[in-house]
Motif scaffolding. Sequence first.
Motif, PDB file in Angstrom:
ATOM      1  N   LYS A  58       0.830  -1.213   0.000  1.00 29.35           N
ATOM      2  CA  LYS A  58       0.000   0.000   0.000  1.00 29.35           C
ATOM      3  C   LYS A  58       0.865   1.265   0.000  1.00 29.35           C
ATOM      4  O   LYS A  58       0.624   2.190  -0.787  1.00 29.35           O
ATOM      5  CB  LYS A  58      -0.919  -0.006   1.220  1.00 29.35           C
ATOM      6  CG  LYS A  58      -1.845   1.212   1.285  1.00 29.35           C
ATOM      7  CD  LYS A  58      -2.627   1.221   2.558  1.00 29.35           C
ATOM      8  CE  LYS A  58      -1.866   2.066   3.539  1.00 29.35           C
ATOM      9  NZ  LYS A  58      -2.556   2.386   4.766  1.00 29.35           N
ATOM     10  N   TRP A  59       1.903   1.301   0.857  1.00 33.35           N
ATOM     11  CA  TRP A  59       2.776   2.471   0.895  1.00 33.35           C
ATOM     12  C   TRP A  59       3.553   2.627  -0.403  1.00 33.35           C
ATOM     13  O   TRP A  59       3.787   3.749  -0.864  1.00 33.35           O
ATOM     14  CB  TRP A  59       3.735   2.389   2.074  1.00 33.35           C
ATOM     15  CG  TRP A  59       3.086   2.729   3.372  1.00 33.35           C
ATOM     16  CD1 TRP A  59       2.801   1.881   4.390  1.00 33.35           C
ATOM     17  CD2 TRP A  59       2.618   4.017   3.783  1.00 33.35           C
ATOM     18  NE1 TRP A  59       2.198   2.560   5.414  1.00 33.35           N
ATOM     19  CE2 TRP A  59       2.078   3.880   5.072  1.00 33.35           C
ATOM     20  CE3 TRP A  59       2.612   5.274   3.188  1.00 33.35           C
ATOM     21  CZ2 TRP A  59       1.532   4.949   5.762  1.00 33.35           C
ATOM     22  CZ3 TRP A  59       2.072   6.337   3.888  1.00 33.35           C
ATOM     23  CH2 TRP A  59       1.539   6.165   5.152  1.00 33.35           C
ATOM     24  N   HIS A  60       3.959   1.524  -1.014  1.00 38.52           N
ATOM     25  CA  HIS A  60       4.689   1.587  -2.282  1.00 38.52           C
ATOM     26  C   HIS A  60       3.793   2.146  -3.390  1.00 38.52           C
ATOM     27  O   HIS A  60       4.222   2.996  -4.186  1.00 38.52           O
ATOM     28  CB  HIS A  60       5.214   0.199  -2.644  1.00 38.52           C
ATOM     29  CG  HIS A  60       6.215   0.214  -3.741  1.00 38.52           C
ATOM     30  ND1 HIS A  60       7.512   0.638  -3.556  1.00 38.52           N
ATOM     31  CD2 HIS A  60       6.112  -0.133  -5.057  1.00 38.52           C
ATOM     32  CE1 HIS A  60       8.159   0.551  -4.697  1.00 38.52           C
ATOM     33  NE2 HIS A  60       7.340   0.090  -5.619  1.00 38.52           N
ATOM     34  N   LEU A  64       4.317   5.625  -5.564  1.00 33.99           N
ATOM     35  CA  LEU A  64       4.346   5.665  -7.035  1.00 33.99           C
ATOM     36  C   LEU A  64       3.270   6.604  -7.586  1.00 33.99           C
ATOM     37  O   LEU A  64       3.516   7.343  -8.547  1.00 33.99           O
ATOM     38  CB  LEU A  64       4.158   4.256  -7.603  1.00 33.99           C
ATOM     39  CG  LEU A  64       5.349   3.319  -7.479  1.00 33.99           C
ATOM     40  CD1 LEU A  64       4.998   1.930  -8.006  1.00 33.99           C
ATOM     41  CD2 LEU A  64       6.545   3.872  -8.238  1.00 33.99           C
ATOM     42  N   PHE A  65       2.082   6.567  -7.004  1.00 36.49           N
ATOM     43  CA  PHE A  65       1.014   7.456  -7.453  1.00 36.49           C
ATOM     44  C   PHE A  65       1.411   8.920  -7.257  1.00 36.49           C
ATOM     45  O   PHE A  65       1.160   9.762  -8.127  1.00 36.49           O
ATOM     46  CB  PHE A  65      -0.279   7.141  -6.682  1.00 36.49           C
ATOM     47  CG  PHE A  65      -1.403   8.070  -7.009  1.00 36.49           C
ATOM     48  CD1 PHE A  65      -2.087   7.954  -8.212  1.00 36.49           C
ATOM     49  CD2 PHE A  65      -1.780   9.082  -6.128  1.00 36.49           C
ATOM     50  CE1 PHE A  65      -3.119   8.818  -8.519  1.00 36.49           C
ATOM     51  CE2 PHE A  65      -2.801   9.944  -6.429  1.00 36.49           C
ATOM     52  CZ  PHE A  65      -3.476   9.813  -7.634  1.00 36.49           C
ATOM     53  N   THR A  66       2.061   9.229  -6.139  1.00 35.84           N
ATOM     54  CA  THR A  66       2.485  10.607  -5.867  1.00 35.84           C
ATOM     55  C   THR A  66       3.559  11.061  -6.856  1.00 35.84           C
ATOM     56  O   THR A  66       3.533  12.203  -7.339  1.00 35.84           O
ATOM     57  CB  THR A  66       2.997  10.721  -4.423  1.00 35.84           C
ATOM     58  OG1 THR A  66       2.019  10.183  -3.540  1.00 35.84           O
ATOM     59  CG2 THR A  66       3.263  12.161  -4.045  1.00 35.84           C
ATOM     60  N   SER A 109       8.965  10.120  -3.401  1.00 29.14           N
ATOM     61  CA  SER A 109      10.210   9.366  -3.214  1.00 29.14           C
ATOM     62  C   SER A 109      10.392   8.967  -1.748  1.00 29.14           C
ATOM     63  O   SER A 109      10.870   7.864  -1.450  1.00 29.14           O
ATOM     64  CB  SER A 109      11.402  10.175  -3.708  1.00 29.14           C
ATOM     65  OG  SER A 109      11.520  11.381  -2.986  1.00 29.14           O
ATOM     66  N   ILE A 110       9.979   9.813  -0.808  1.00 29.85           N
ATOM     67  CA  ILE A 110      10.047   9.467   0.616  1.00 29.85           C
ATOM     68  C   ILE A 110       9.133   8.273   0.915  1.00 29.85           C
ATOM     69  O   ILE A 110       9.511   7.352   1.649  1.00 29.85           O
ATOM     70  CB  ILE A 110       9.669  10.682   1.497  1.00 29.85           C
ATOM     71  CG1 ILE A 110      10.703  11.777   1.377  1.00 29.85           C
ATOM     72  CG2 ILE A 110       9.465  10.266   2.951  1.00 29.85           C
ATOM     73  CD1 ILE A 110      12.065  11.385   1.918  1.00 29.85           C
ATOM     74  N   LEU A 111       7.932   8.273   0.332  1.00 31.72           N
ATOM     75  CA  LEU A 111       7.009   7.157   0.560  1.00 31.72           C
ATOM     76  C   LEU A 111       7.552   5.850  -0.008  1.00 31.72           C
ATOM     77  O   LEU A 111       7.398   4.784   0.605  1.00 31.72           O
ATOM     78  CB  LEU A 111       5.639   7.469  -0.038  1.00 31.72           C
ATOM     79  CG  LEU A 111       4.814   8.528   0.690  1.00 31.72           C
ATOM     80  CD1 LEU A 111       3.537   8.831  -0.080  1.00 31.72           C
ATOM     81  CD2 LEU A 111       4.495   8.078   2.095  1.00 31.72           C
ATOM     82  N   ILE A 112       8.179   5.895  -1.158  1.00 30.16           N
ATOM     83  CA  ILE A 112       8.759   4.682  -1.752  1.00 30.16           C
ATOM     84  C   ILE A 112       9.911   4.174  -0.890  1.00 30.16           C
ATOM     85  O   ILE A 112      10.029   2.967  -0.633  1.00 30.16           O
ATOM     86  CB  ILE A 112       9.204   4.950  -3.204  1.00 30.16           C
ATOM     87  CG1 ILE A 112       7.972   5.155  -4.092  1.00 30.16           C
ATOM     88  CG2 ILE A 112      10.054   3.799  -3.732  1.00 30.16           C
ATOM     89  CD1 ILE A 112       8.294   5.600  -5.497  1.00 30.16           C
ATOM     90  N   ILE A 113      10.755   5.082  -0.428  1.00 31.60           N
ATOM     91  CA  ILE A 113      11.870   4.664   0.439  1.00 31.60           C
ATOM     92  C   ILE A 113      11.340   4.085   1.749  1.00 31.60           C
ATOM     93  O   ILE A 113      11.824   3.061   2.232  1.00 31.60           O
ATOM     94  CB  ILE A 113      12.816   5.856   0.698  1.00 31.60           C
ATOM     95  CG1 ILE A 113      13.554   6.221  -0.592  1.00 31.60           C
ATOM     96  CG2 ILE A 113      13.808   5.540   1.805  1.00 31.60           C
ATOM     97  CD1 ILE A 113      14.329   7.514  -0.507  1.00 31.60           C
ATOM     98  N   TYR A 114      10.300   4.697   2.308  1.00 33.54           N
ATOM     99  CA  TYR A 114       9.704   4.173   3.540  1.00 33.54           C
ATOM    100  C   TYR A 114       9.127   2.780   3.323  1.00 33.54           C
ATOM    101  O   TYR A 114       9.282   1.901   4.172  1.00 33.54           O
ATOM    102  CB  TYR A 114       8.619   5.129   4.041  1.00 33.54           C
ATOM    103  CG  TYR A 114       7.851   4.594   5.217  1.00 33.54           C
ATOM    104  CD1 TYR A 114       8.452   4.493   6.465  1.00 33.54           C
ATOM    105  CD2 TYR A 114       6.538   4.178   5.084  1.00 33.54           C
ATOM    106  CE1 TYR A 114       7.761   3.993   7.551  1.00 33.54           C
ATOM    107  CE2 TYR A 114       5.836   3.681   6.163  1.00 33.54           C
ATOM    108  CZ  TYR A 114       6.452   3.585   7.388  1.00 33.54           C
ATOM    109  OH  TYR A 114       5.758   3.087   8.453  1.00 33.54           O
TER     110      TYR A 114
END
Length: 172
Positions: A58-60, A64-66, A109-114
């Motif tokens: 879900k976070w990934h 990506l959507f952002t 990019s922060i959300l993908i790294i998280y």
Amino acid sequence: MMYCPNCATTLSDDQKFCRTCGLDLQVISQILDSDSQALQVESSVAEVSKTARKRKAKWHRTGLFTVLLSLLVGCLIPISLGLLPNYEGLNQLILVLAGICGLLLFLGSILIIYSETLSETHDEASQWMRPRQKARTKKLPPTDRSESIPSVTESTTDLLEVTRIKVPRERA
């Protein structure tokens, strides 16, 4: 129907000791109960792991959507230059769109790294749920025999009365 693991005598379910060899069957039932509890813990660990994988996905997806949304906002900059060449506030519009684009790109990019830092198996959180594994052997565990078991003959010999017969001594 159960069988004694020591002597293979047929036992009923409510017996606590084997009538043939005297084996403590409560110890065996405790071992079987601990094995069933270990299976329940493993199934709950699997559920926790499945939930962790869903949360990571879900976070990934959100990241990506952002990032894709930031690219869409970035595409509005050249479109606005082409459609509104004589607009007085064009510089401010480009600055606002560029700021929004940069903010969304950074957030994505922060959300993908998280999402990449999240564990799929969730081992660190579910490790406390697992019981410590004991080495399995084919031997029965030792039973606590701190109290001596009285013999059948002890209670019957106590009923006998001890009498002393006085034998006269011969004088020489």
